[in-house]
Design an enzyme around this catalytic site. Structure first.
Site, PDB file in Angstrom:
ATOM      1  N   ARG A  33     -13.862  -7.969  -0.658  1.00  0.00           N
ATOM      2  CA  ARG A  33     -13.064  -7.665   0.540  1.00  0.00           C
ATOM      3  C   ARG A  33     -12.539  -6.218   0.499  1.00  0.00           C
ATOM      4  O   ARG A  33     -12.003  -5.751  -0.496  1.00  0.00           O
ATOM      5  CB  ARG A  33     -11.897  -8.656   0.617  1.00  0.00           C
ATOM      6  CG  ARG A  33     -11.004  -8.481   1.853  1.00  0.00           C
ATOM      7  CD  ARG A  33      -9.797  -7.616   1.566  1.00  0.00           C
ATOM      8  NE  ARG A  33      -8.946  -7.504   2.754  1.00  0.00           N
ATOM      9  CZ  ARG A  33      -7.931  -6.646   2.852  1.00  0.00           C
ATOM     10  NH1 ARG A  33      -7.635  -5.853   1.855  1.00  0.00           N
ATOM     11  NH2 ARG A  33      -7.227  -6.585   3.946  1.00  0.00           N
ATOM     12  N   VAL A  34     -12.696  -5.508   1.598  1.00  0.00           N
ATOM     13  CA  VAL A  34     -12.172  -4.148   1.723  1.00  0.00           C
ATOM     14  C   VAL A  34     -11.267  -4.110   2.952  1.00  0.00           C
ATOM     15  O   VAL A  34     -11.621  -4.649   4.005  1.00  0.00           O
ATOM     16  CB  VAL A  34     -13.321  -3.127   1.885  1.00  0.00           C
ATOM     17  CG1 VAL A  34     -12.767  -1.718   2.071  1.00  0.00           C
ATOM     18  CG2 VAL A  34     -14.250  -3.161   0.671  1.00  0.00           C
ATOM     19  N   GLY A  35     -10.103  -3.485   2.811  1.00  0.00           N
ATOM     20  CA  GLY A  35      -9.166  -3.386   3.940  1.00  0.00           C
ATOM     21  C   GLY A  35      -9.329  -2.080   4.690  1.00  0.00           C
ATOM     22  O   GLY A  35     -10.339  -1.383   4.574  1.00  0.00           O
ATOM     23  N   THR A  90       0.827  -1.209   0.000  1.00  0.00           N
ATOM     24  CA  THR A  90       0.000   0.000   0.000  1.00  0.00           C
ATOM     25  C   THR A  90       0.863   1.260   0.000  1.00  0.00           C
ATOM     26  O   THR A  90       1.976   1.237   0.516  1.00  0.00           O
ATOM     27  CB  THR A  90      -0.876  -0.048   1.264  1.00  0.00           C
ATOM     28  OG1 THR A  90      -1.777  -1.125   1.112  1.00  0.00           O
ATOM     29  CG2 THR A  90      -1.651   1.229   1.502  1.00  0.00           C
ATOM     30  N   THR A 107      -0.170   1.094   6.832  1.00  0.00           N
ATOM     31  CA  THR A 107       0.007  -0.055   5.953  1.00  0.00           C
ATOM     32  C   THR A 107       0.190  -1.289   6.820  1.00  0.00           C
ATOM     33  O   THR A 107       0.856  -1.229   7.850  1.00  0.00           O
ATOM     34  CB  THR A 107       1.219   0.112   5.010  1.00  0.00           C
ATOM     35  OG1 THR A 107       1.371  -1.109   4.273  1.00  0.00           O
ATOM     36  CG2 THR A 107       2.507   0.422   5.739  1.00  0.00           C
ATOM     37  N   GLY A 108      -0.405  -2.387   6.400  1.00  0.00           N
ATOM     38  CA  GLY A 108      -0.277  -3.608   7.193  1.00  0.00           C
ATOM     39  C   GLY A 108      -1.476  -4.498   6.995  1.00  0.00           C
ATOM     40  O   GLY A 108      -2.280  -4.286   6.084  1.00  0.00           O
TER      41      GLY A 108
HETATM   42  N1  ASP Z   1      -3.628  -2.424   4.525  1.00  0.00           N
HETATM   43  C1  ASP Z   1      -3.807  -2.956   3.201  1.00  0.00           C
HETATM   44  C2  ASP Z   1      -5.055  -3.816   3.149  1.00  0.00           C
HETATM   45  O1  ASP Z   1      -5.302  -4.551   4.075  1.00  0.00           O
HETATM   46  C3  ASP Z   1      -2.671  -3.793   2.750  1.00  0.00           C
HETATM   47  C4  ASP Z   1      -1.358  -3.113   2.761  1.00  0.00           C
HETATM   48  O2  ASP Z   1      -1.071  -2.257   3.601  1.00  0.00           O
HETATM   49  O3  ASP Z   1      -0.554  -3.450   1.879  1.00  0.00           O
HETATM   50  O4  ASP Z   1      -5.734  -3.788   2.129  1.00  0.00           O
END
Ligand code: ASP
Length: 330
Positions: free
Chosen positions: A224-226, A196, A247-248
């Site tokens: 799916r949504v993050g 991300t 990010t994570g």
């Molecule tokens: N946080 C993002 C998600 O879960 C993934 C990422 O940080 O790469 O969609």
């Protein structure tokens, strides 16, 4: 005399600053070639400088974060815009958010396809609609009304990410960007890097803003949504406290309401930006097994970039002269 005037203006000028990230995760030195490492660093530096130059010209933090994130979206190195990961159907579904810490206005989009720069669509939701969050077909309809050009799938194609997807396609596995093929979500979250992108900035007027953009997770299904497009989870800005982009492992960052949690520790416990960010990333989110990191600024231009993984693509620059472009945990 002139010198005296110059110096007094100089000392009155507020500190302005910007920080960006391109994802966190298992980034161990030696796993990457020196060429690739320098490609990542130059892509980060390019986006950092573009955002910083706008701040230096007196532009707003919203302008700076949008431009920095757009440039990261345009790079295939990161999992956002061009280079986004593949869904279970072999498509790209992207999420993005932007927030203005002065007005608390925010815009977000989710499950969008074919849009070159999702962060700009999020900004348009903030400025040109009466809503905060548009998803899927509705968001695409909104983009159409604003005459957004749609890119075809070949624009987003990246061989590395396609191969990642081929490895787990037709299975029930899903994984964060660059992780090994695994069947168990928790192992995936430990073995991965997250691609991300995000930016936070403080402008010369002490206004702060945050923007985040992502392709999400490889082989994701069911819409799916993050955390990235969720205001308060992966993205948040409020002049009173901080601007944050995370990010994570999104599922944990949503449950930890991470970005807002940092702001609340500052507001209600009087913690500094640095202490509040560290408390959330190195304690609270770890307690629920979440891994990743965040970038943060406050209205004084202070910056924090904690992460609890081996590395996080990150860069920051401040009018104090401080500058950093780093990947690993040292
Ligand atoms: N946080 C993002 C998600 O879960 C993934 C990422 O940080 O790469 O969609």
């Amino acid at each position: 005399m002139q010198f005296v005037i110059f110096r007094s203006n100089f000392f009155k000028m507020k500190t302005f600053s910007i920080a960006i990230h391109g994802g966190a995760g298992t980034l161990v030195k030696g796993m990457m070639t020196p060429e690739l490492e320098s490609k990542y660093k130059s892509a980060l530096k390019y986006a950092l400088d573009a955002g910083y130059n706008l701040l230096e010209e007196g532009k707003s933090s919203i302008e700076a974060v949008e431009v920095a994130v757009k440039l990261l979206e345009d790079s295939p190195l990161f999992n956002a815009g061009k280079g986004s990961v593949f869904t279970a159907e072999g498509t790209h579904e992207m999420d993005a958010a932007i927030m203005d810490g002065k007005s608390l206005n925010a815009g977000a989009v989710s499950l969008i396809t074919g849009i070159k720069n999702p962060v700009s669509l999020a900004r348009d939701v903030m400025e040109k609609s009466e809503h905060v969050f548009l998803a899927g077909e509705g968001a695409m309809q909104f983009a159409k009304e604003l005459d957004y050009k749609l890119e075809d799938a070949s624009y987003f194609y990246d061989e590395f990410r396609h191969n990642q997807w081929l490895e787990i396609k037709d299975t029930d596995s899903f994984q964060l960007d660059h992780s090994k093929s695994v069947t168990e979500a928790t192992r995936s979250q430990k073995d991965s890097k997250f691609g991300t992108v995000g930016a936070v900035a403080c402008d010369q007027n002490g206004n702060i803003a945050a923007a985040t953009s992502t392709g999400g997770m490889t082989n994701k299904k069911w819409g799916r949504v993050g955390d990235s497009p969720m205001i308060g989870a992966g993205n948040y800005a409020n002049n009173k406290t901080c601007a944050i982009s995370c990010t994570g492992s999104g599922e944990f960052f949503i449950r930890g309401v991470v970005a807002y949690d940092v702001a609340m520790l500052m507001e209600h416990k009087g913690m500094s930006l640095e202490d509040a960010s560290n408390e959330v990333i190195n304690k609270r989110i770890l307690e629920i097994n979440g891994d990743g990191g965040l970038i943060a600024v406050d209205a004084k231009g202070n910056i924090a970039m904690p992460f609890n993984t081996e590395g996080m693509y990150r860069a920051s620059k401040s009018s104090t002269g401080a500058e950093e472009v780093s990947i690993y945990n040292y």
